[in-house]
Design a protein around this motif. Structure first.
Motif, short mmCIF file in Angstrom:
data_model
loop_
_atom_site.label_atom_id
_atom_site.label_comp_id
_atom_site.label_asym_id
_atom_site.label_seq_id
_atom_site.Cartn_x
_atom_site.Cartn_y
_atom_site.Cartn_z
N UNK A 8 53.73 -6.53 -59.04
CA UNK A 8 55.08 -6.43 -59.91
C UNK A 8 56.11 -6.78 -58.65
N UNK A 21 49.71 0.12 -54.00
CA UNK A 21 48.47 -0.14 -55.06
C UNK A 21 48.81 -1.62 -55.50
N UNK A 22 47.64 -2.27 -55.81
CA UNK A 22 47.66 -3.73 -56.35
C UNK A 22 48.88 -4.08 -57.40
N UNK A 23 48.73 -3.33 -58.23
CA UNK A 23 49.73 -3.61 -59.58
C UNK A 23 51.14 -3.46 -59.00
N UNK A 24 51.33 -2.46 -58.09
CA UNK A 24 52.60 -2.46 -57.32
C UNK A 24 53.00 -3.77 -56.69
N UNK A 70 53.83 4.61 -64.56
CA UNK A 70 53.76 2.98 -64.27
C UNK A 70 53.37 2.47 -65.58
N UNK A 122 43.82 -6.87 -62.27
CA UNK A 122 45.58 -6.44 -62.01
C UNK A 122 46.58 -7.74 -62.14
N UNK A 134 55.84 3.38 -57.30
CA UNK A 134 54.95 2.48 -56.30
C UNK A 134 55.31 2.98 -54.99
N UNK A 163 44.58 6.23 -55.85
CA UNK A 163 44.73 4.83 -56.29
C UNK A 163 44.05 4.55 -57.53
N UNK A 204 45.32 3.11 -61.12
CA UNK A 204 44.74 1.77 -61.67
C UNK A 204 44.27 2.15 -62.86
#
Lengths: 416, 333, 625
Positions: free
Chosen positions: B159, B153-156, A368, B272, A389, A344, A348
């Protein structure tokens, strides 16, 4: 030991997690053997081609055709002119050609089109229409002209010597080709990304790289965390305070400063995959240390430990034989969690542009990053980012499930 | 009263950590290769063709930023000014002062992060406790769902939320801290707009936090529920509700550490959400500062983070000594 | 109970900590700070409510500007405004202060406006301009209607004083132009004379640079400048950093509001330009919301929150072809806009390997430019087959100055892997040790291609360059450092291959661009911000470059430029990767219409309605009914 392993696989949570994880591993190992294309090869010229099967047009034209009597004669206009387009045409004719709605029948494509052809003029002022709308009608007109042209498509050939163009073949509208007969084809199960690379192949390669980074980072973090935690927890006193002090320092300094600093100090080389893994490992060991330390503290005063102390065993031996086995289960779980958080963390970092800077490998975070840079998520090009994702979530999830499963084994109280 | 020894010991170590951390946070950015003057000079000389003139501009900036003084002198100046509350002038947003930059964005970060972390923590712990105690649908259904979400994940998550709720369903605004056509004022409209823009970033943080907290709380709760004193209390006939109160209080202890850590690092945390939702805050400021070698801004931000993390940690350790006497005792052999 | 106590204590502690941070809440803050705990409960109740629709209907509210009177922009302003001072170099105030060849004239104004479509200068504060014979004096007559926002007339003394201030206080522009302009003199209230700096032979050093000043640098009011000087004690640094919140300008818009999130301008209904244009610009307010990144700006543009977008939108045509949005660009089909510049990859010709022109040319030939244009630029650029290579940009003004036929043998369209390999083989540069990479003198040819991190279309282009290298046996690796490190590398020649923009469309182009490709003077700079970063030296080219500014005969100029292009294409000290617009220009017609289009006959360049002659567009806008 064997008993424990058998128990591990009896746990449903662990098994499920293990299966998912193993499936991903197997995919990364076997997929490249079957599909040997270079994952970074820019196949598509252009961005974000939709998933599907792409066949060579020139070959299709030269393949044996079959005649299918499907709807051939009835109007192409009927099929190709949507209701929305017809309503738009009727509106235009109403507004600018002065035709009343009674004179027009939107269900009759042919009639509507002939009225259109009589009255439409793209150069006319079309007062009140915004430019985008005018262009829409202009494009619509071109489409209609194309539809009205001769039904059959002609295949022309240029004579090499004289340069003369002659008709080689006529392709009637009833001519169909079996897709399987066309040799040159390329299947993009997940379409292409912004570079025109095959997303699925790239994804598999990226999973492999990300797993690698995760493993390395996790191992490093766990090793450091374990050693420091053991020493701090067991020895206590000033050493404990000192190690806690170091731990706090690392928590406080933001990892991306360390990342940029270390990677640039090593030299002018680009940030490599291993380098990033190292740094993630070096900056994420803090919570392992804390947890191991608190576990060791509670173990420190157990009877068997005191016994060993009285027996005069060396420090090293006590730690190895009396403390370590009791926290072994905990360490294994910590390792799994570190791997998961390592992956992760890499994703990031890549997202904000601090990930591996090399272009010879692809990682999940980098995919990504490119997808976001090209606004794939805003354009509805879901195949460029959604599978990424899901992959990250699956890897993380499977690792966490395994962790929970192990937790249940080692702590029977938690079993259902 | 071993309290005094315990506390003073802790506080001394924390002070040492603070000092070293500040020094490191000062030195490390300046060790990064790359010249902060370049970017600003680049903007200034855009379009110029005369080389001496360009050189002059460049040297002018180098001098203004004092980057050619030795490190120790720079450090002393920094400390002296920091104690007065003057963090200097930012390089990348020259001539805006660092204090001004931080003041304008720190509130957005704190207001986003703090309630989100707290709510996530509360919901997560409640979920974990309920799953442990009641089992059933919570344990089999709700918990695994949140567990999966915490692995996204945070950005996932951000989004997906953006795509589903903003672009497709149009239920929430897509970017900014407040409506694009509004000008900040103390009006209801403005406040409602801020609230509306707050939703997606807020929920993207909360949803991820819940799962992680829940699973931890669940394990701790199960431990406690199987402890001897629980069984004994039950046999003694004490009401379930009262026992549960004790159980959860004990189970909560490790979670407090987690909460304190989260709050400590929250200042740099919503990166994010800020990027995806274009939400104002300190995260992107810090990132841009690091990329742009904006030393004063980096130092100020990291100073704040340092202080907050250390304070949070110190606070937890001190409170722990009060809440759980075993820890303090263990520390003292 | 403990739970609540812990929560409470945590809150109080944090609250105390945050209090100590603060030295001044911004205007945005007060409404947030109230009741953090209550907000936690509130938000759980108000999850996902439809409040956006209600906000948009707000009109004539003290807290908002009416949608149909406001023109929204994106892609220009990133970050907060620093000042309103044209003498400073850090204004970061894109909408008000952009002194470039197509200067932004909505707040401050220049003497003339440049139109990149026909290369001519159109009068704004100035009316006519003319050179004397010998090009030593440029005489400009001012527009008698021109007034400042305080209703005093714009005079020649203002123009002269502005230049004097730039020169006196050594601003970036002043330091540059004082090498070419000796002085600016007010002959009378309405006539200004720019005196060119002369060399020892009595010839002007560079007349092109004198003319370049005219559409580029804002005219400031003498009285106001004196006020600023007085309050800063005539100190150069203080004057250059003065915020000038109380500035006096002559343009149609004034400052209304700004903070970290947006910048708002309001129309000055007493604007003098009514006499020039016949009316006032249509939008009453101009607003630029400050977005964090491109994606946020694009989302806003698509949903109609932004009217004019200067951002690069991948596959912009999908927005109107597939999504049916009322969005359009200047041209309805590829390349969708007017390309005026060419991002170029510069070779560091001092590096072993890159000092051989065969290596340089081979790399340039092998790159798949069609792929770059298709994927990195999503076809928003003409290909090198449409506009064959030279040192000119695709605009008709510049293309007329070069003879394409004479260059045919030197031009290449890319993706010519076989040709590149043959070239290298013929030059004896082969792979002897079988590792797939050619060597020179036993050393592998391995290079790094760099550009700043985060510039996605450039990053993508360099990846394609790297791919080409591997096809012909030359190792090229991409490297995307952050901007500062990149500038360091580029300006001190620490790179192998770097990518940068040469000058775009301007009165002084294509000379300026040719200088950036081949000037020997630039090559010699220790810290080089101007051009020819790779240090390429060619005597013949340099001589031509010196002759051009003094030459006025169009045919001779064409000869010179053709010869320069020939040298450039033969030696390949750098190569262009694609054509690119100077400004991206896309509009959303949900609220406003009347934007410039290719065939509308208005000759208004698509410069986002604010730059150079493009500002004429503001006067043609109408609301969509």
């Amino acid at each position: 030991m064997k008993n424990q392993i058998r128990q591990i696989f009896h746990s449903p949570k662990f098994t499920v997690g293990f299966i998912i994880f193993a499936a991903l591993l197997v995919l990364t190992i076997f997929y490249p053997l079957i599909v040997t294309n270079d994952p970074l090869e820019m196949v598509g010229q252009g961005n974000f081609f939709k998933p599907g099967t792409y066949i060579s047009v020139s070959e299709a034209v030269n393949t044996n055709p079959y005649t299918l009597n499907i709807n051939a004669s009835s109007s192409r206009l009927e099929q190709n002119l949507s209701m929305e387009e017809r309503m738009a045409m009727a509106d235009w004719l109403n507004q600018f050609a002065g035709l009343s709605s009674k004179e027009m029948d939107v269900t009759d494509a042919g009639g509507l089109v002939s009225l259109w052809k009589d009255h439409y003029d793209s150069a006319s002022e079309q007062k009140g229409l915004i430019a985008a709308r005018k262009k829409y009608f202009s494009r619509l007109d071109k489409k209609i002209t194309g539809l009205l042209e001769d039904r059959d498509v002609l295949l022309a050939e240029k004579n090499q010597e004289t340069g003369e163009v002659s008709v080689k073949k006529t392709i009637p509208s009833t001519s169909y080709v079996n897709v399987k007969d066309v040799g040159s084809r390329r299947v993009f199960i997940l379409g292409t990304d912004n570079f025109g690379r095959d997303v699925l192949t790239e994804l598999v390669a990226a999973i492999k790289t990300s797993l690698k980074i995760g493993f390395i980072a996790g191992l490093i973090a766990t090793t450091i965390g374990l050693s420091l935690g053991l020493i701090a927890g067991y020895l206590g006193g000033i050493i404990d305070d000192f190690i806690l002090f170091i731990t706090n320092l690392f928590t406080v300094i933001p990892s991306f400063i360390l990342l940029i600093l270390i990677s640039y100090s090593i030299g002018k080389n680009a940030r490599g995959v291993i380098m990033v893994a190292f740094i993630i490992g070096l900056t994420s060991w803090t919570w392992t240390t804390r947890s191991v330390r608190s576990q060791v503290i509670s173990l420190r005063n157990r009877d068997h430990v005191n016994l060993s102390k009285l027996s005069g065993h060396s420090l090293f031996r006590i730690i190895l034989t009396d403390i370590l086995p009791y926290i072994a289960s905990y360490v294994v779980m910590a390792l799994i969690l570190q791997i998961s958080s390592g992956i992760l963390a890499e994703a990031q970092l890549s997202m904000i542009g601090l990930g591996p800077a090399t272009t010879t490998v692809s990682t999940l975070g980098l995919m990504m990053n490119w997808a976001m840079s090209y606004s794939a998520h805003l354009n509805g090009d879901w195949w460029a980012y959604f599978p990424v994702i899901i992959s990250i979530a699956l890897i993380s999830f499977s690792l966490n499930l395994m962790n929970t499963g192990l937790d249940q084994i080692f702590n029977p109280q938690l079993r259902e | 009263m071993g309290y005094k020894k315990y506390y003073t010991n802790k506080i001394i170590w924390y002070l040492i950590t603070l000092v070293i951390a500040v020094v490191l946070n000062f030195i490390l950015p300046r060790l990064m290769p790359g010249d902060p003057v370049s970017a600003i000079a680049a903007r200034a000389v855009d379009g110029m063709t005369d080389s001496t003139a360009i050189q002059a501009v460049y040297e002018d900036y180098a001098e203004k930023f004092g980057v050619n003084l030795p490190m120790s002198t720079q450090f002393l100046i920094f400390i002296k000014n920091a104690l007065r509350g003057d963090f200097g002038v930012s390089f990348s947003q020259y001539p805006r002062t660092v204090g001004n930059i931080i003041a304008s964005s720190v509130w957005w970060t704190v207001c986003l992060q703090l309630p989100a972390i707290l709510l996530g923590w509360i919901l997560g712990n409640v979920l974990g406790a309920v799953s442990a105690y009641k089992k059933g649908i919570f344990d089999k259904g709700v918990l695994p769902v949140f567990l999966f979400m915490s692995n996204v994940p945070a950005f996932g998550m951000a989004t997906v939320l953006l795509y589903v709720f903003s672009l497709k369903l149009g239920l929430a605004p897509s970017s900014g801290g407040y409506g694009f056509d509004l000008i900040p004022s103390a009006s209801i409209t403005f406040f409602r707009s801020v609230l509306a823009h707050y939703q997606l970033p807020f929920w993207s943080v909360v949803l991820i936090t819940v799962g992680g907290q829940a699973i931890g709380m669940r394990s701790m709760s199960i431990y406690e529920l199987n402890a001897d004193y629980v069984k004994y209390s039950r046999f003694m006939g004490i009401k379930d509700r009262k026992i549960v109160g004790y159980v959860f209080r004990n189970a909560m202890l490790p979670q407090i550490t987690g909460l304190a850590m989260s709050i400590g690092t929250m200042i740099g945390g919503a990166l994010v959400a800020e990027i995806i939702f274009s939400y104002p805050g300190l995260g992107t400021t810090l990132l841009a500062a690091v990329k742009g070698r904006d030393y004063p801004l980096i130092s100020a931000c990291t100073l704040i983070i340092t202080i907050m993390v250390l304070l949070a940690n110190l606070f937890v350790e001190l409170i722990y000594g009060v809440i759980d006497p075993r820890i303090k005792a263990a520390q003292q052999d | 109970m403990r739970k609540r106590l812990n929560k409470w204590t945590a809150l109080v502690t944090v609250g105390a900590m945050t209090m100590t941070l603060l030295s001044g809440c911004q205007k945005a803050a007060p409404t947030d700070g109230t009741g953090q705990t209550s907000k936690a409960e509130e938000t759980t109740q108000t999850a996902a409510q439809t409040t956006t629709a209600e906000e948009k209907k707000d009109s004539a509210d003290a807290g908002s500007t009416p949608r149909n009177e406001t023109l929204y922009f994106n892609g220009q302003q990133w970050g907060t405004i620093n000042d309103w001072n044209p003498l400073s170099s850090n204004s970061n105030n894109a909408m008000a202060i952009t002194q470039q060849d197509n200067a932004r004239v909505i707040v401050y104004e220049t003497l003339f406006m440049y139109n990149m479509l026909d290369g001519k200068l159109y009068g704004l504060l100035g009316k006519d301009y003319s050179w004397n014979d010998g090009q030593t004096e440029l005489t400009i007559t001012l527009n008698p209607d021109a007034k400042w926002s305080d209703q005093t007339p714009v005079t020649a003394q203002d123009v002269a004083y502005t230049f004097d201030c730039h020169k006196k206080y050594a601003t970036a522009q002043g330091s540059d132009y004082s090498n070419y302009i000796d002085s600016v003199v007010a002959k009378d209230d309405h006539t200004v004379i720019f005196k060119a700096k002369l060399d020892d032979k009595g010839l002007p050093v560079n007349p092109l640079k004198v003319v370049e000043y005219v559409p580029k640098i804002y005219v400031m009011q003498k009285a106001y400048l004196q006020k600023v000087e007085q309050r800063n004690g005539n100190d150069a640094d203080k004057i250059k950093q003065d915020r000038m919140d109380d500035f006096v300008a002559s343009g149609p818009y004034k400052s209304y509001y700004n903070d970290d999130q947006k910048v708002v301008f309001v129309r000055d209904d007493n604007y003098w330009g009514k006499a020039l244009w016949g009316k006032l610009p249509a939008p009453k307010y101009i607003t630029h919301v400050i977005y964090e990144n491109n994606a946020a700006g694009d989302t806003a543009f698509k949903s109609g929150e932004v009217d004019v977008s200067q951002q690069f939108i991948t596959n912009v045509q999908k927005l109107w072809e597939e999504d049916g949005l009322p969005i359009s660009t200047y041209i309805d089909e590829a390349p969708y806009g007017v390309c005026a510049t060419m991002p170029t990859a510069f070779f560091n010709v001092e590096k072993p390997g890159l000092d051989r022109k065969e290596v340089r040319k081979a790399i340039a030939m092998a790159v798949d430019y069609d792929q770059i244009i298709a994927s990195a630029m999503s076809n928003q650029s003409p290909s090198f087959k449409d506009v064959p290579r030279s040192i000119m940009n695709p605009t008709s003004g510049e293309q007329a100055l070069v003879n394409q036929d004479a260059l045919k043998d030197y031009q290449f369209t890319g993706n010519d892997v076989e040709g590149a390999k043959a070239l290298l083989d013929k030059a004896g540069i082969v792979d002897k040790d079988g590792d797939g990479i050619r060597e020179i003198d036993g050393k592998n040819l391995n290079f790094k291609a760099e550009c700043p991190d985060g510039w996605t279309d450039w990053n993508a282009s360099l990846e394609i360059v790297a791919a080409a290298g591997s096809k012909i046996g030359i190792g090229i690796e991409t490297y995307f450092p952050d901007a500062n490190t990149f500038y360091d590398d580029m300006t001190t020649r620490k790179f192998d291959i770097c990518m940068w923009n040469p000058p775009a469309a301007s009165v002084a182009n294509p000379w300026g661009r040719a200088m950036a490709f081949m000037s020997t003077d630039y090559a010699g700079l220790k810290v080089n911000w101007t051009g020819n970063y790779g240090g390429y030296i060619n005597e013949d080219a340099n001589n031509l470059l010196k002759k051009i500014p003094l030459e006025t005969n169009k045919d001779t100029l064409k000869e010179y430029y053709t010869e320069l292009s020939r040298i450039y294409l033969d030696e390949v000290p750098s190569f262009s990767l694609m054509y690119r617009p100077m400004l991206f220009h896309a509009v959303n017609e949900s609220v406003w219409t009347g934007f410039p289009q290719l065939d509308d006959g208005d000759n208004i360049p698509p410069t986002d309605c604010t730059d150079g002659y493009g500002i004429a567009a503001l006067y043609n806008l109408v609301n969509v009914k």
